[in-house]
Design a protein around this motif. Structure first.
Motif, mmCIF file in Angstrom:
data_model
loop_
_atom_site.group_PDB
_atom_site.id
_atom_site.type_symbol
_atom_site.label_atom_id
_atom_site.label_comp_id
_atom_site.label_asym_id
_atom_site.label_seq_id
_atom_site.Cartn_x
_atom_site.Cartn_y
_atom_site.Cartn_z
ATOM 1 N N GLY A 163 33.536 17.660 35.415
ATOM 2 C CA GLY A 163 34.895 17.210 35.671
ATOM 3 C C GLY A 163 34.923 16.177 36.779
ATOM 4 N N ASP A 164 35.648 15.080 36.550
ATOM 5 C CA ASP A 164 35.873 14.126 37.630
ATOM 6 C C ASP A 164 36.742 14.783 38.698
ATOM 7 O OD1 ASP A 164 34.563 11.657 36.632
ATOM 8 O OD2 ASP A 164 35.969 11.958 34.981
ATOM 9 N N VAL A 165 37.585 15.696 38.218
ATOM 10 C CA VAL A 165 38.398 16.535 39.097
ATOM 11 C C VAL A 165 38.177 17.968 38.650
ATOM 12 C CG1 VAL A 165 40.745 17.153 39.798
ATOM 13 C CG2 VAL A 165 40.153 14.775 39.392
ATOM 14 N N THR A 166 37.964 18.852 39.605
ATOM 15 C CA THR A 166 37.796 20.268 39.299
ATOM 16 C C THR A 166 38.798 21.070 40.105
ATOM 17 O OG1 THR A 166 35.435 19.989 38.849
ATOM 18 C CG2 THR A 166 36.189 22.232 39.317
ATOM 19 N N ILE A 167 39.529 21.919 39.406
ATOM 20 C CA ILE A 167 40.414 22.888 40.043
ATOM 21 C C ILE A 167 39.743 24.235 39.831
ATOM 22 C CG2 ILE A 167 42.673 23.994 40.018
ATOM 23 C CD1 ILE A 167 43.786 21.318 38.882
ATOM 24 N N ARG A 168 39.286 24.848 40.922
ATOM 25 C CA ARG A 168 38.574 26.124 40.831
ATOM 26 C C ARG A 168 39.320 27.184 41.632
ATOM 27 N NH1 ARG A 168 34.144 28.704 39.420
ATOM 28 N NH2 ARG A 168 33.171 30.237 40.769
ATOM 29 N N PHE A 169 39.796 28.192 40.907
ATOM 30 C CA PHE A 169 40.443 29.313 41.576
ATOM 31 C C PHE A 169 39.393 30.071 42.366
ATOM 32 C CE2 PHE A 169 43.710 28.398 38.490
ATOM 33 C CZ PHE A 169 44.871 28.610 39.227
ATOM 34 N N LYS A 170 39.791 30.599 43.516
ATOM 35 C CA LYS A 170 38.848 31.297 44.385
ATOM 36 C C LYS A 170 38.496 32.674 43.860
ATOM 37 C CE LYS A 170 39.867 28.821 48.622
ATOM 38 N NZ LYS A 170 40.311 28.917 50.015
ATOM 39 N N SER A 171 39.395 33.283 43.078
ATOM 40 C CA SER A 171 39.128 34.612 42.527
ATOM 41 C C SER A 171 39.946 34.796 41.260
ATOM 42 C CB SER A 171 39.498 35.703 43.540
ATOM 43 O OG SER A 171 40.907 35.787 43.662
ATOM 44 N N PRO A 172 39.541 35.761 40.422
ATOM 45 C CA PRO A 172 40.347 36.053 39.232
ATOM 46 C C PRO A 172 41.768 36.494 39.592
ATOM 47 C CG PRO A 172 38.196 37.103 39.068
ATOM 48 C CD PRO A 172 38.312 36.542 40.453
ATOM 49 N N SER A 173 41.916 37.211 40.702
ATOM 50 C CA SER A 173 43.259 37.685 41.068
ATOM 51 C C SER A 173 44.160 36.517 41.477
ATOM 52 C CB SER A 173 43.193 38.742 42.175
ATOM 53 O OG SER A 173 42.646 38.208 43.351
ATOM 54 N N ASP A 174 43.589 35.471 42.085
ATOM 55 C CA ASP A 174 44.383 34.288 42.414
ATOM 56 C C ASP A 174 44.868 33.595 41.140
ATOM 57 O OD1 ASP A 174 44.106 34.646 45.185
ATOM 58 O OD2 ASP A 174 42.282 33.428 45.257
ATOM 59 N N ALA A 175 43.975 33.413 40.192
ATOM 60 C CA ALA A 175 44.346 32.793 38.916
ATOM 61 C C ALA A 175 45.349 33.674 38.175
ATOM 62 C CB ALA A 175 43.108 32.569 38.055
ATOM 63 N N PHE A 176 45.143 34.972 38.206
ATOM 64 C CA PHE A 176 46.028 35.920 37.520
ATOM 65 C C PHE A 176 47.460 35.785 38.040
ATOM 66 C CE2 PHE A 176 47.984 40.140 37.080
ATOM 67 C CZ PHE A 176 47.795 40.377 35.733
ATOM 68 N N ARG A 177 47.614 35.657 39.340
ATOM 69 C CA ARG A 177 48.964 35.539 39.915
ATOM 70 C C ARG A 177 49.663 34.267 39.433
ATOM 71 N NH1 ARG A 177 49.772 36.793 45.889
ATOM 72 N NH2 ARG A 177 51.863 37.096 45.069
ATOM 73 N N VAL A 178 48.909 33.173 39.289
ATOM 74 C CA VAL A 178 49.497 31.926 38.796
ATOM 75 C C VAL A 178 49.769 32.032 37.297
ATOM 76 C CG1 VAL A 178 49.073 29.455 38.409
ATOM 77 C CG2 VAL A 178 48.450 30.512 40.593
ATOM 78 N N PHE A 179 48.796 32.520 36.547
ATOM 79 C CA PHE A 179 48.908 32.545 35.091
ATOM 80 C C PHE A 179 49.946 33.536 34.574
ATOM 81 C CE2 PHE A 179 44.441 30.744 33.953
ATOM 82 C CZ PHE A 179 44.813 29.534 34.508
ATOM 83 N N THR A 180 50.312 34.502 35.382
ATOM 84 C CA THR A 180 51.340 35.464 34.962
ATOM 85 C C THR A 180 52.693 35.157 35.592
ATOM 86 O OG1 THR A 180 50.654 37.019 36.695
ATOM 87 C CG2 THR A 180 49.695 37.320 34.479
ATOM 88 N N GLY A 181 52.808 34.010 36.246
ATOM 89 C CA GLY A 181 54.095 33.582 36.780
ATOM 90 C C GLY A 181 54.531 34.303 38.045
ATOM 91 N N GLN A 182 53.610 34.959 38.725
ATOM 92 C CA GLN A 182 53.975 35.620 39.972
ATOM 93 C C GLN A 182 54.158 34.608 41.099
ATOM 94 O OE1 GLN A 182 51.495 39.088 40.873
ATOM 95 N NE2 GLN A 182 50.893 39.129 38.718
ATOM 96 N N ILE A 183 53.356 33.533 41.060
ATOM 97 C CA ILE A 183 53.498 32.439 42.016
ATOM 98 C C ILE A 183 53.335 31.126 41.265
ATOM 99 C CG2 ILE A 183 52.700 33.769 44.031
ATOM 100 C CD1 ILE A 183 50.002 32.316 43.804
ATOM 101 N N SER A 184 53.870 30.066 41.842
ATOM 102 C CA SER A 184 53.769 28.748 41.212
ATOM 103 C C SER A 184 52.435 28.089 41.559
ATOM 104 C CB SER A 184 54.914 27.857 41.696
ATOM 105 O OG SER A 184 54.750 27.559 43.076
ATOM 106 N N VAL A 185 52.123 27.027 40.856
ATOM 107 C CA VAL A 185 50.930 26.245 41.165
ATOM 108 C C VAL A 185 51.048 25.686 42.588
ATOM 109 C CG1 VAL A 185 49.589 24.196 40.548
ATOM 110 C CG2 VAL A 185 50.491 25.673 38.751
ATOM 111 N N ALA A 186 52.249 25.228 42.946
ATOM 112 C CA ALA A 186 52.465 24.687 44.291
ATOM 113 C C ALA A 186 52.232 25.762 45.361
ATOM 114 C CB ALA A 186 53.880 24.119 44.415
ATOM 115 N N GLN A 187 52.720 26.977 45.123
ATOM 116 C CA GLN A 187 52.486 28.065 46.072
ATOM 117 C C GLN A 187 51.000 28.386 46.172
ATOM 118 O OE1 GLN A 187 55.391 30.769 44.131
ATOM 119 N NE2 GLN A 187 55.824 31.424 46.224
ATOM 120 N N ALA A 188 50.315 28.423 45.039
ATOM 121 C CA ALA A 188 48.877 28.716 45.041
ATOM 122 C C ALA A 188 48.125 27.658 45.840
ATOM 123 C CB ALA A 188 48.342 28.795 43.613
ATOM 124 N N TYR A 189 48.526 26.401 45.696
ATOM 125 C CA TYR A 189 47.896 25.322 46.455
ATOM 126 C C TYR A 189 48.165 25.507 47.952
ATOM 127 C CZ TYR A 189 46.716 20.661 48.119
ATOM 128 O OH TYR A 189 46.170 19.621 48.814
#
Length: 162
Positions: free
Chosen positions: A77-103
């Motif tokens: 990837g010229d750009v890579t977005i890598r979640f630090k843990s599955p639980s971090d990705a899970f919170r974003v992917f299930t709508g618990q937090i926004s992408v902006a909040q995760a950032y």
């Protein structure tokens, strides 16, 4: 199996499923929603973005005049977005937090040109407006964008891999 590992297994499986659904929605919408189509068509030729989730399936994409295309997962990837843990990705992917909040909370690492990541994030926000119920989407998006096509058509494309 310990509770912690069962929970992580569930989160990884959910993230893999949502990652697949997200890509399918982006692919479908990049040919039908004018805003996402414009982002895909203006994507710098040959540039790629890779989404990584530890223990789960991510994806690598590129934009083209025909919309978003998925590349082999191992493509660099010229750009890579890598979640630090599955639980971090899970919170974003299930709508618990926004992408902006995760950032803001440093739940993922961005490597590469942020200017290439921003169009992708705009597309993800639009896709979330289609994929999440309005009550949930209002919580994670600054504003609820107008839909240009039926949510049911998006769901059908996601389910049947169009």
């Amino acid at each position: 199996m310990a509770y912690g590992s069962m929970k992580m297994c569930f989160q990884c499986a959910t993230c893999s499923m949502v990652s697949t659904c997200l890509f399918r929605a982006l692919k479908f919408l990049s040919t039908r929603d004018s805003r996402i189509r414009a982002e895909a068509q203006n994507w710098p030729r040959g540039k790629t973005l890779r989404l990584e989730i530890p223990g789960a399936k991510g994806f690598t994409i590129t934009g083209s005049k025909d919309g978003f295309r998925k590349l082999h997962q191992d493509a660099p990837g010229d750009v890579t977005i890598r979640f630090k843990s599955p639980s971090d990705a899970f919170r974003v992917f299930t709508g618990q937090i926004s992408v902006a909040q995760a950032y803001a909370q440093h739940r993922f690492v961005l490597r590469g040109d942020m200017g290439l990541a921003m169009p992708f994030v705009r597309c993800v926000d639009l896709a979330e407006a289609y994929l999440f119920p309005a009550c949930l989407a209002r919580r994670i998006l600054k504003r609820l964008p107008a839909k240009q096509i039926s949510t049911l058509r998006v769901y059908a494309a996601v389910l049947f891999g169009r």
